[in-house]
Scaffold this active site. Sequence first.
Site, PDB file in Angstrom:
ATOM      1  N   CYS A  12       0.831  -1.200   0.000  1.00 46.52           N
ATOM      2  CA  CYS A  12       0.000   0.000   0.000  1.00 46.52           C
ATOM      3  C   CYS A  12       0.866   1.250   0.000  1.00 46.52           C
ATOM      4  CB  CYS A  12      -0.974   0.002   1.178  1.00 46.52           C
ATOM      5  SG  CYS A  12      -0.235   0.047   2.790  1.00 46.52           S
ATOM      6  N   CYS A  13       0.187   2.386  -0.289  1.00 50.38           N
ATOM      7  CA  CYS A  13       0.835   3.696  -0.287  1.00 50.38           C
ATOM      8  C   CYS A  13       1.925   3.735  -1.361  1.00 50.38           C
ATOM      9  CB  CYS A  13       1.365   3.971   1.117  1.00 50.38           C
ATOM     10  SG  CYS A  13       1.891   5.651   1.416  1.00 50.38           S
ATOM     11  N   ILE A  14       3.189   3.959  -0.972  1.00 53.08           N
ATOM     12  CA  ILE A  14       4.294   4.064  -1.935  1.00 53.08           C
ATOM     13  C   ILE A  14       4.910   2.696  -2.250  1.00 53.08           C
ATOM     14  CG2 ILE A  14       6.059   4.519  -0.166  1.00 53.08           C
ATOM     15  CD1 ILE A  14       5.944   6.165  -3.653  1.00 53.08           C
TER      16      ILE A  14
ATOM     17  N   PRO B 274       3.896  -0.058  -3.579  1.00 49.50           N
ATOM     18  CA  PRO B 274       3.685  -0.681  -4.894  1.00 49.50           C
ATOM     19  C   PRO B 274       4.822  -0.418  -5.899  1.00 49.50           C
ATOM     20  CG  PRO B 274       1.605   0.183  -4.113  1.00 49.50           C
ATOM     21  CD  PRO B 274       2.652   0.626  -3.120  1.00 49.50           C
TER      22      PRO B 274
ATOM     23  N   SER C 130      -3.398  -0.886  -2.394  1.00 48.22           N
ATOM     24  CA  SER C 130      -4.379   0.124  -1.967  1.00 48.22           C
ATOM     25  C   SER C 130      -3.647   1.450  -1.737  1.00 48.22           C
ATOM     26  CB  SER C 130      -5.072  -0.347  -0.681  1.00 48.22           C
ATOM     27  OG  SER C 130      -6.110   0.541  -0.337  1.00 48.22           O
TER      28      SER C 130
END
Length: 259
Positions: free
Chosen positions: A167-169, A171, A230
């Site tokens: 999630c967030c950065i 990925p 996400s």
Amino acid sequence: MFALRSLAFKSVPFVGKSQLVNSGLHTSASWSGAKVAVVLSGCGVYDGTEIHEASAILVHLSRGGAEVQMYAPDVSQMHVIDHGKGVPAENESRNVLSESARIARGNITDLVKLSVSDHDAIIFPGGFGAAKNLSTFAVDGPDCKINADVERVLKDFHKAGKPIGLCCISPVLAAKLLPGVEVTVGHEEEKGGKWPYAGTAGAIKALGAKHIVKEVTEAHVDQKNKVVTSPAFMCETQLHLIFDGIGAMVTNVLKLSGK
Ligand SMILES: *[C@@H]1O[C@H](CO)[C@@H](O)[C@H](O)[C@H]1NC(C)=O
Ligand SMILES: *[C@@H]1O[C@H](CO)[C@@H](O)[C@H](O)[C@H]1NC(C)=O
Ligand SMILES: CC(=O)N[C@H]1CO[C@H](CO)[C@@H](O)[C@@H]1O
């Protein structure tokens, strides 16, 4: 013993005994028993793991009946940020493994020891640590290097067909290592400051991955690669919406694990 029990019931006045029994049944029915590795990158949004994201992941894994083991690399942080001032603390150095141990309440293992055979799924919370200590994305963008053990475990889980949640950065780690993977980091335009890191979607594409636009309460599931993502704190919004989106990510990871 009896006194303790009645006290426990008194302290939850709006939950009747039958509801407690029912919720107990529900919990056992949805028990997944999946063994999930969670990889941390320090402790604090600007130089390590985003603490609320890690906590949300752990709450949703707990509710899903997963067995969790936390890991972090035994390396020094790229730098230490004074979170009150928002600037690097001069001459200060911290270790990613020992900082991450704060979030793990002490129960953490060196990432070197993480073996795909011990787990059914793996999850990476966000925070700048993923872009500063697990990779050099914060400095190098699409030309980033990935920590050798992060690369090894991500490729191993992918090869084994075991789900990967990010999630967030974080990925960007999958985008760099898994050619053509589909991930979301939220929206591709700032929309008046609601998506301050919208430019990251461009970097995802530059890495050869496919970016999927998602709302903060949603997760994207790349069924083929078993990668679930996400947006979380890529969005400037209320904490409970971020919590819900992370819940969607965790639920889909557990579903894909088949446990
Ligand atoms: C640490 O976590 C592992 C995996 O969940 C668990 O088996 C072990 O009992 C924990 N150790 C301690 C000291 O809590
Ligand atoms: C950091 O270290 C350098 C070199 O040792 C020193 O000159 C400087 O005063 C230190 N800065 C702070 C804020 O302590
Ligand atoms: C101090 C430092 O920069 N530590 C590491 C953080 O993680 C990146 C990516 O693996 C390394 O290149 C850094 O050396």
